[in-house]
Write an enzyme that holds these catalytic residues in place. Structure first.
Site, mmCIF file in Angstrom:
data_model
loop_
_atom_site.group_PDB
_atom_site.id
_atom_site.type_symbol
_atom_site.label_atom_id
_atom_site.label_comp_id
_atom_site.label_asym_id
_atom_site.label_seq_id
_atom_site.Cartn_x
_atom_site.Cartn_y
_atom_site.Cartn_z
ATOM 1 N N ASP A 166 62.946 64.314 57.535
ATOM 2 C CA ASP A 166 62.476 65.571 58.120
ATOM 3 C C ASP A 166 63.092 66.762 57.379
ATOM 4 O O ASP A 166 62.798 67.915 57.701
ATOM 5 C CB ASP A 166 62.714 65.625 59.637
ATOM 6 C CG ASP A 166 64.161 65.482 60.027
ATOM 7 O OD1 ASP A 166 65.015 65.340 59.136
ATOM 8 O OD2 ASP A 166 64.455 65.521 61.248
ATOM 9 N N SER A 167 63.913 66.474 56.352
ATOM 10 C CA SER A 167 64.325 67.515 55.403
ATOM 11 C C SER A 167 63.086 68.167 54.785
ATOM 12 O O SER A 167 63.177 69.245 54.195
ATOM 13 C CB SER A 167 65.215 66.927 54.304
ATOM 14 O OG SER A 167 64.618 65.779 53.741
ATOM 15 N N LYS B 218 63.851 56.293 61.416
ATOM 16 C CA LYS B 218 65.242 56.748 61.555
ATOM 17 C C LYS B 218 65.324 57.761 62.686
ATOM 18 O O LYS B 218 64.439 58.620 62.816
ATOM 19 C CB LYS B 218 65.722 57.353 60.231
ATOM 20 C CG LYS B 218 67.143 57.954 60.316
ATOM 21 C CD LYS B 218 67.783 58.138 58.953
ATOM 22 C CE LYS B 218 67.347 59.360 58.189
ATOM 23 N NZ LYS B 218 67.613 60.625 58.849
ATOM 24 N N ASP C 137 61.516 59.504 59.125
ATOM 25 C CA ASP C 137 62.285 60.142 60.198
ATOM 26 C C ASP C 137 61.417 60.381 61.423
ATOM 27 O O ASP C 137 60.285 60.883 61.303
ATOM 28 C CB ASP C 137 62.815 61.510 59.731
ATOM 29 C CG ASP C 137 64.230 61.427 59.214
ATOM 30 O OD1 ASP C 137 64.934 60.443 59.506
ATOM 31 O OD2 ASP C 137 64.638 62.377 58.499
ATOM 32 N N GLU D 100 68.394 60.205 65.049
ATOM 33 C CA GLU D 100 69.754 60.745 65.016
ATOM 34 C C GLU D 100 70.457 60.540 66.356
ATOM 35 O O GLU D 100 69.856 60.768 67.409
ATOM 36 C CB GLU D 100 69.707 62.246 64.676
ATOM 37 C CG GLU D 100 69.115 62.522 63.308
ATOM 38 C CD GLU D 100 69.152 64.001 62.916
ATOM 39 O OE1 GLU D 100 69.755 64.821 63.642
ATOM 40 O OE2 GLU D 100 68.556 64.326 61.871
ATOM 41 N N GLU E 178 76.359 60.786 57.494
ATOM 42 C CA GLU E 178 76.254 62.044 56.738
ATOM 43 C C GLU E 178 77.512 62.899 56.927
ATOM 44 O O GLU E 178 77.917 63.192 58.058
ATOM 45 C CB GLU E 178 75.001 62.812 57.204
ATOM 46 C CG GLU E 178 74.832 64.146 56.493
ATOM 47 C CD GLU E 178 73.445 64.758 56.631
ATOM 48 O OE1 GLU E 178 72.550 64.142 57.255
ATOM 49 O OE2 GLU E 178 73.261 65.869 56.101
HETATM 50 O O1 KIV Z 1 65.929 64.254 56.399
HETATM 51 C C1 KIV Z 1 66.606 63.778 55.465
HETATM 52 O O2 KIV Z 1 66.325 63.950 54.281
HETATM 53 C C2 KIV Z 1 67.788 62.998 55.830
HETATM 54 C C3 KIV Z 1 68.801 62.741 54.760
HETATM 55 C C4 KIV Z 1 69.631 63.959 54.564
HETATM 56 C C5 KIV Z 1 69.653 61.556 55.041
HETATM 57 O O3 KIV Z 1 67.952 62.610 56.949
#
Ligand code: KIV
Length: 268
Positions: free
Chosen positions: A49-50, A117, A88, A119, A186
């Site tokens: 989600d970056s 993924k 994510d 959090e 992280e």
């Molecule tokens: O969203 C993302 O790119 C991430 C990485 C920083 C691990 O979660």
């Protein structure tokens, strides 16, 4: 060197850890980069989600919606043959087991993901358990949690004292017990990340978490030296010493596999 054409799966990642083989992970958000990463031998492509920040230009990852994540996951999964596609679950799409299952199912079915993924630690374990019971592999994410940035107040190292380190270890064990297949750590001290990696059976992928994790992940734009005014400590610009983007990606994969990245300079 891993089998070049055999699809990477969750059980294969577990075997890589057991065999002491380091896991190379990078983010990608489109088909062209996914092809480059796949050809270079990246084991896991994270559709992070970056993308809210590096693709959409927002100041946090909260901007990425579920539809955005599905669209970009589909672009990536169409192009990647070997790499496992990890997507994510974006902010507030997994606040209950049912919401998480609905969101994750769309990432698997429409986005072509093979793992999702999320959090958080102990508080997320019921959700992890529920997804795993529906045969959806899950990756946890601990340490700096970008979706909690407003609560954290900034992007900085986490678990710097004994008390928060003990909580982190418990969270990691709880996620493993709940059935997570993989864990991202992280921005935590290298010694603590090393201890967690040795303690857990599941592979631990570090970002700003030192050299003793079972693998490493970076945001693609960061490792190409793009998109930030001040380079974060844990980022290395791989394009600076390579003549091309494919060369930079190949150098990253080689540096992760051989243990040459990260060094102390990139760790806390
Ligand atoms: O969203 C993302 O790119 C991430 C990485 C920083 C691990 O979660």
């Amino acid at each position: 060197m891993p089998d070049s054409n055999v699809k990477v799966t969750a059980p294969r990642l577990a075997r890589m850890k057991a065999g002491g083989e380091k896991i190379a992970v990078l983010t990608a958000y489109d088909a062209t980069f996914a092809t480059v990463l796949d050809r270079a031998g990246v084991d896991v492509i994270l559709v992070g989600d970056s993308l809210g920040m590096v693709v959409q230009g927002a100041s946090t990852t909260l901007a990425a919606s579920l539809d955005d994540m599905i669209y970009h996951s589909r672009c990536v999964s169409r192009a990647a043959g070997r790499a496992l596609i990890l997507a994510d679950l974006p902010f507030m799409t997994y606040h209950t087991p049912d919401a998480a299952a609905q969101s994750a199912a769309r990432l698997f079915r429409e986005g072509g993901a093979s793992m999702v993924k999320l959090e958080g630690g102990k508080a997320r374990c019921d959700i992890v358990r529920f997804l795993v019971a529906q045969n959806m592999p899950v990756c946890g994410h601990l340490g700096l949690l970008p979706q909690s940035i407003h609560a954290l107040g900034g992007y900085h190292m986490q678990a710097g004292d004994d008390e928060s380190a003990a909580v982190l270890i418990q969270d990691a064990l709880s996620l493993q017990e709940a059935g997570a297949s993989l864990l991202v750590l992280e921005c935590v001290p290298a010694a603590l990340a090393g201890e967690i990696s040795r303690t857990l059976k599941i592979p631990v992928i570090g970002i700003g978490a030192g050299a003793d994790c079972d693998g490493q992940v970076l945001v693609l734009h960061d490792m190409l030296g793009l998109g930030f005014e001040r380079r974060p400590r844990f980022v290395k610009d791989f394009l600076a010493d390579s003549g091309s983007i494919p060369g930079a990606i190949a150098a990253y994969v080689e540096a992760v596999r051989s243990g040459h990245f990260p060094t102390a300079e990139h760790s806390y």
